[in-house]
Design a protein around this motif. Structure first.
Motif, short mmCIF file in Angstrom:
data_model
loop_
_atom_site.label_atom_id
_atom_site.label_comp_id
_atom_site.label_asym_id
_atom_site.label_seq_id
_atom_site.Cartn_x
_atom_site.Cartn_y
_atom_site.Cartn_z
N ASN A 155 0.83 -1.21 0.00
CA ASN A 155 0.00 0.00 0.00
C ASN A 155 0.87 1.26 0.00
O ASN A 155 0.57 2.24 0.68
N GLY A 156 1.94 1.21 -0.76
CA GLY A 156 2.84 2.36 -0.89
C GLY A 156 3.84 2.53 0.23
O GLY A 156 4.65 3.45 0.21
N ALA A 157 3.80 1.64 1.22
CA ALA A 157 4.69 1.76 2.38
C ALA A 157 5.79 0.70 2.35
O ALA A 157 5.60 -0.39 1.80
N ARG A 158 6.91 1.02 2.99
CA ARG A 158 8.06 0.11 3.04
C ARG A 158 7.91 -0.86 4.21
O ARG A 158 8.78 -0.98 5.07
N ALA A 159 6.78 -1.54 4.25
CA ALA A 159 6.44 -2.42 5.37
C ALA A 159 7.27 -3.70 5.33
O ALA A 159 7.47 -4.29 4.27
N ILE A 160 7.72 -4.11 6.52
CA ILE A 160 8.51 -5.33 6.65
C ILE A 160 7.98 -6.15 7.82
O ILE A 160 7.27 -5.62 8.67
N PRO A 161 8.30 -7.45 7.83
CA PRO A 161 9.17 -8.18 6.93
C PRO A 161 8.48 -8.50 5.61
O PRO A 161 7.25 -8.60 5.54
N LYS A 162 9.27 -8.68 4.58
CA LYS A 162 8.78 -9.07 3.27
C LYS A 162 9.57 -10.29 2.82
O LYS A 162 10.81 -10.25 2.76
N LEU A 163 8.88 -11.36 2.55
CA LEU A 163 9.50 -12.60 2.10
C LEU A 163 9.41 -12.70 0.58
O LEU A 163 8.31 -12.69 0.02
N LEU A 164 10.56 -12.77 -0.08
CA LEU A 164 10.62 -12.94 -1.53
C LEU A 164 11.00 -14.39 -1.84
O LEU A 164 12.01 -14.89 -1.33
N ILE A 165 10.20 -15.03 -2.66
CA ILE A 165 10.49 -16.41 -3.07
C ILE A 165 11.24 -16.37 -4.40
O ILE A 165 10.69 -15.94 -5.41
N ILE A 166 12.50 -16.80 -4.38
CA ILE A 166 13.35 -16.71 -5.57
C ILE A 166 13.63 -18.11 -6.11
O ILE A 166 14.07 -18.99 -5.37
N ASP A 167 13.36 -18.30 -7.38
CA ASP A 167 13.74 -19.54 -8.07
C ASP A 167 15.26 -19.56 -8.15
O ASP A 167 15.87 -18.71 -8.79
N LYS A 168 15.88 -20.52 -7.49
CA LYS A 168 17.34 -20.55 -7.37
C LYS A 168 18.02 -20.67 -8.74
O LYS A 168 19.05 -20.05 -8.99
N GLN A 169 17.45 -21.45 -9.61
CA GLN A 169 18.05 -21.67 -10.93
C GLN A 169 17.90 -20.45 -11.83
O GLN A 169 18.84 -20.04 -12.50
N LEU A 170 16.73 -19.83 -11.81
CA LEU A 170 16.46 -18.69 -12.68
C LEU A 170 16.92 -17.37 -12.08
O LEU A 170 17.12 -16.39 -12.81
N GLY A 171 17.03 -17.32 -10.75
CA GLY A 171 17.41 -16.07 -10.09
C GLY A 171 16.31 -15.02 -10.16
O GLY A 171 16.59 -13.82 -10.12
N LYS A 172 15.06 -15.47 -10.26
CA LYS A 172 13.93 -14.55 -10.37
C LYS A 172 12.99 -14.70 -9.19
O LYS A 172 12.84 -15.78 -8.63
N VAL A 173 12.36 -13.57 -8.83
CA VAL A 173 11.36 -13.60 -7.76
C VAL A 173 10.06 -14.18 -8.33
O VAL A 173 9.50 -13.65 -9.29
N CYS A 174 9.60 -15.28 -7.73
CA CYS A 174 8.39 -15.94 -8.22
C CYS A 174 7.14 -15.45 -7.50
O CYS A 174 6.05 -15.45 -8.08
N SER A 175 7.30 -15.11 -6.24
CA SER A 175 6.17 -14.66 -5.46
C SER A 175 6.71 -13.93 -4.23
O SER A 175 7.91 -13.97 -3.96
#
Length: 205
Positions: free
Chosen positions: A125-145
């Motif tokens: 909602n426009g705020a730098r709210a934490i914690p934020k969990l990023l799910i990264i595909d290890k092989q692709l190096g991309k954030v999936c969710s």
């Protein structure tokens, strides 16, 4: 965004390293982050106690453990946090216990104020709210969710309190901590596992 993810991963910490950073700073009378204040130091001290308690008491139910062990691909769980953040103190020990259940998950943590570019991609909602969990595909190096900053029940509590009283004060924070205490980490576990199994290849950002 891929460059900001790569940079964050290069400067990331393991859970034990993150815990040590917080403890070492507290020994110097400091908190993590760019801003230093008595309030942030107070919250960091409280959170240190919470982290120690939760490291001992949080458990992963067998049904969750089996799902984590059943993941087919390898992932990095990259969490944006700060030592003074009460929600991070409640959630990181849970994620650490979950990651330990599977050889397909590598948990890494970065500090929000040191990774402003990454944080800007995952505002709430426009705020730098934490914690934020990023799910990264290890092989692709991309954030999936991504997930966070709170499980739904905790978010609803704060939303309802703010609608009723117009602010988030110490009473709201006390109610939030009680919610986490009674929940025993189960909401986070169920929500994150559900997200992991909803990831599709084409959904990677």
């Amino acid at each position: 965004m891929k460059s900001s993810v790569a940079k964050a991963l290069f400067n990331s910490y393991s859970y034990l390293e993150y815990r040590k950073i917080i403890s070492d700073l507290l020994a110097e009378g400091k908190s993590t982050g760019e801003e230093q204040s008595e309030d942030l130091l107070h919250y960091s001290t409280l959170n240190e106690s919470r982290l120690k308690r939760l490291d001992k008491t949080i458990t992963v139910p067998e049904e969750i453990s089996l799902k984590l062990k059943g993941l087919e691909k390898e992932y990095i769980w990259l969490v944006i946090a700060e030592g003074w953040c009460g929600d991070a103190a409640q959630i990181l020990p849970i994620l650490n216990k979950m990651a330990a259940e599977s050889n397909k998950i590598d948990l890494k943590i970065v500090l929000r104020d040191e990774n402003d570019d990454l944080m800007s991609h995952f505002l709430t909602n426009g705020a730098r709210a934490i914690p934020k969990l990023l799910i990264i595909d290890k092989q692709l190096g991309k954030v999936c969710s991504h997930w966070g900053p709170r499980p739904k029940g905790a978010s609803d509590l704060i939303k309802n309190y703010k609608e009723q009283f117009g602010i988030v004060d110490e009473e709201a924070k006390s109610q939030l901590q009680l919610w986490y205490l009674h929940d025993k980490g189960l909401s986070v576990q169920h929500e994150v596992v559900k997200m992991m199994y909803s990831i599709k290849e084409c959904a990677c950002l």
